[in-house]
Motif scaffolding. Structure first.
Motif, mmCIF file in Angstrom:
data_model
loop_
_atom_site.group_PDB
_atom_site.id
_atom_site.type_symbol
_atom_site.label_atom_id
_atom_site.label_comp_id
_atom_site.label_asym_id
_atom_site.label_seq_id
_atom_site.Cartn_x
_atom_site.Cartn_y
_atom_site.Cartn_z
ATOM 1 N N VAL A 44 0.846 -1.199 0.000
ATOM 2 C CA VAL A 44 0.000 0.000 0.000
ATOM 3 C C VAL A 44 0.880 1.247 0.000
ATOM 4 C CG1 VAL A 44 -1.738 1.292 1.290
ATOM 5 C CG2 VAL A 44 -1.899 -1.199 1.139
ATOM 6 N N SER A 45 0.579 2.151 -0.918
ATOM 7 C CA SER A 45 1.368 3.379 -1.030
ATOM 8 C C SER A 45 0.652 4.609 -0.486
ATOM 9 C CB SER A 45 1.727 3.630 -2.499
ATOM 10 O OG SER A 45 0.549 3.747 -3.281
ATOM 11 N N PHE A 46 -0.671 4.522 -0.308
ATOM 12 C CA PHE A 46 -1.446 5.700 0.109
ATOM 13 C C PHE A 46 -2.767 5.254 0.711
ATOM 14 C CE2 PHE A 46 -4.728 8.885 -0.871
ATOM 15 C CZ PHE A 46 -4.175 10.016 -0.293
ATOM 16 N N VAL A 47 -3.190 5.930 1.776
ATOM 17 C CA VAL A 47 -4.502 5.708 2.391
ATOM 18 C C VAL A 47 -5.112 7.073 2.662
ATOM 19 C CG1 VAL A 47 -5.755 4.787 4.385
ATOM 20 C CG2 VAL A 47 -3.790 3.539 3.481
ATOM 21 N N ASP A 48 -6.373 7.276 2.207
ATOM 22 C CA ASP A 48 -7.078 8.515 2.531
ATOM 23 C C ASP A 48 -8.211 8.197 3.499
ATOM 24 O OD1 ASP A 48 -9.172 7.458 1.010
ATOM 25 O OD2 ASP A 48 -9.138 9.029 -0.501
ATOM 26 N N SER A 49 -9.060 9.177 3.764
ATOM 27 C CA SER A 49 -10.143 8.975 4.738
ATOM 28 C C SER A 49 -11.102 7.876 4.291
ATOM 29 C CB SER A 49 -10.895 10.279 4.990
ATOM 30 O OG SER A 49 -11.460 10.765 3.793
ATOM 31 N N SER A 50 -11.310 7.747 2.995
ATOM 32 C CA SER A 50 -12.157 6.663 2.494
ATOM 33 C C SER A 50 -11.507 5.308 2.760
ATOM 34 C CB SER A 50 -12.415 6.820 0.998
ATOM 35 O OG SER A 50 -13.095 8.021 0.738
ATOM 36 N N GLY A 51 -10.189 5.283 2.630
ATOM 37 C CA GLY A 51 -9.451 4.058 2.924
ATOM 38 C C GLY A 51 -9.531 3.690 4.394
ATOM 39 N N LEU A 52 -9.453 4.700 5.258
ATOM 40 C CA LEU A 52 -9.625 4.436 6.688
ATOM 41 C C LEU A 52 -11.027 3.880 6.947
ATOM 42 C CD1 LEU A 52 -7.908 7.564 8.299
ATOM 43 C CD2 LEU A 52 -6.992 5.238 8.077
ATOM 44 N N GLY A 53 -12.014 4.429 6.244
ATOM 45 C CA GLY A 53 -13.376 3.927 6.364
ATOM 46 C C GLY A 53 -13.485 2.481 5.914
ATOM 47 N N THR A 54 -12.728 2.115 4.894
ATOM 48 C CA THR A 54 -12.727 0.728 4.424
ATOM 49 C C THR A 54 -12.125 -0.194 5.474
ATOM 50 O OG1 THR A 54 -12.588 1.467 2.131
ATOM 51 C CG2 THR A 54 -11.949 -0.802 2.570
ATOM 52 N N LEU A 55 -11.087 0.262 6.156
ATOM 53 C CA LEU A 55 -10.509 -0.537 7.239
ATOM 54 C C LEU A 55 -11.506 -0.704 8.388
ATOM 55 C CD1 LEU A 55 -6.869 0.877 7.319
ATOM 56 C CD2 LEU A 55 -7.580 -1.441 6.664
ATOM 57 N N VAL A 56 -12.225 0.361 8.713
ATOM 58 C CA VAL A 56 -13.245 0.274 9.763
ATOM 59 C C VAL A 56 -14.374 -0.662 9.319
ATOM 60 C CG1 VAL A 56 -14.969 1.583 11.068
ATOM 61 C CG2 VAL A 56 -12.651 2.492 10.788
ATOM 62 N N TYR A 57 -14.737 -0.612 8.049
ATOM 63 C CA TYR A 57 -15.729 -1.553 7.498
ATOM 64 C C TYR A 57 -15.253 -2.989 7.714
ATOM 65 C CZ TYR A 57 -18.287 -4.247 4.002
ATOM 66 O OH TYR A 57 -19.041 -5.202 3.364
ATOM 67 N N ALA A 58 -13.990 -3.257 7.397
ATOM 68 C CA ALA A 58 -13.440 -4.605 7.587
ATOM 69 C C ALA A 58 -13.524 -5.019 9.054
ATOM 70 C CB ALA A 58 -11.999 -4.661 7.102
ATOM 71 N N LEU A 59 -13.179 -4.102 9.942
ATOM 72 C CA LEU A 59 -13.233 -4.392 11.372
ATOM 73 C C LEU A 59 -14.656 -4.725 11.810
ATOM 74 C CD1 LEU A 59 -11.747 -4.482 14.104
ATOM 75 C CD2 LEU A 59 -12.262 -2.041 14.329
ATOM 76 N N ASN A 60 -15.626 -3.914 11.383
ATOM 77 C CA ASN A 60 -17.023 -4.161 11.759
ATOM 78 C C ASN A 60 -17.519 -5.500 11.225
ATOM 79 O OD1 ASN A 60 -17.259 -1.741 13.155
ATOM 80 N ND2 ASN A 60 -17.995 -0.626 11.374
ATOM 81 N N GLU A 61 -17.194 -5.802 9.971
ATOM 82 C CA GLU A 61 -17.612 -7.075 9.379
ATOM 83 C C GLU A 61 -17.000 -8.247 10.135
ATOM 84 O OE1 GLU A 61 -19.903 -7.635 6.787
ATOM 85 O OE2 GLU A 61 -20.298 -5.533 7.269
ATOM 86 N N CYS A 62 -15.735 -8.135 10.501
ATOM 87 C CA CYS A 62 -15.070 -9.198 11.253
ATOM 88 C C CYS A 62 -15.684 -9.357 12.640
ATOM 89 C CB CYS A 62 -13.570 -8.917 11.359
ATOM 90 S SG CYS A 62 -12.665 -9.221 9.832
ATOM 91 N N GLN A 63 -15.940 -8.253 13.302
ATOM 92 C CA GLN A 63 -16.526 -8.326 14.639
ATOM 93 C C GLN A 63 -17.898 -8.977 14.611
ATOM 94 O OE1 GLN A 63 -16.233 -4.235 15.955
ATOM 95 N NE2 GLN A 63 -14.280 -4.623 16.976
ATOM 96 N N GLN A 64 -18.694 -8.674 13.601
ATOM 97 C CA GLN A 64 -20.029 -9.280 13.487
ATOM 98 C C GLN A 64 -19.949 -10.784 13.305
ATOM 99 O OE1 GLN A 64 -22.204 -7.286 10.373
ATOM 100 N NE2 GLN A 64 -22.199 -5.337 11.460
ATOM 101 N N ARG A 65 -18.871 -11.268 12.698
ATOM 102 C CA ARG A 65 -18.723 -12.692 12.409
ATOM 103 C C ARG A 65 -17.882 -13.428 13.459
ATOM 104 N NH1 ARG A 65 -19.298 -10.084 7.672
ATOM 105 N NH2 ARG A 65 -20.256 -11.124 5.908
ATOM 106 N N GLY A 66 -17.299 -12.694 14.378
ATOM 107 C CA GLY A 66 -16.418 -13.320 15.361
ATOM 108 C C GLY A 66 -15.064 -13.685 14.773
#
Length: 94
Positions: A44-66
């Protein structure tokens, strides 16, 4: 659960232009209910606020599934961004 670990390797920019494909990659990776999801950020060469949101999306999806989520091989400038936004306190970074 019980499908072991799944590794997703992101390349280039994690930004608004790539949200759909990166979220689809996360969703596809979680279909088998893995025990853990590891996002390899070495390319990864760059992350913007949308990218941070994508990481938070991944976290939420993982938490919902355990499913445990870890970020690995995070480049220094992106690690500093996670620290400035205090997201380093939310994600497991290995």
């Amino acid at each position: 659960m019980g499908a072991g670990a799944v590794v997703v390797a992101w390349q280039g920019r994690v930004d608004a232009a790539n949200i759909a494909s990166q979220r689809a990659q996360i969703d596809d990776s979680l279909e088998g209910d893995p025990d853990s999801l590891l996002i390899d950020m070495s390319g990864v060469s760059f992350v913007d606020s949308s990218g941070l949101g994508t990481l938070v999306y991944a976290l939420n999806e993982c938490q919902q599934r355990g499913t445990a989520l870890s970020l690995t091989k995070v480049p220094g400038d992106i690690l500093r961004l996670l620290q400035r936004t205090m997201l380093d306190r939310v994600f497991t970074i290995v």
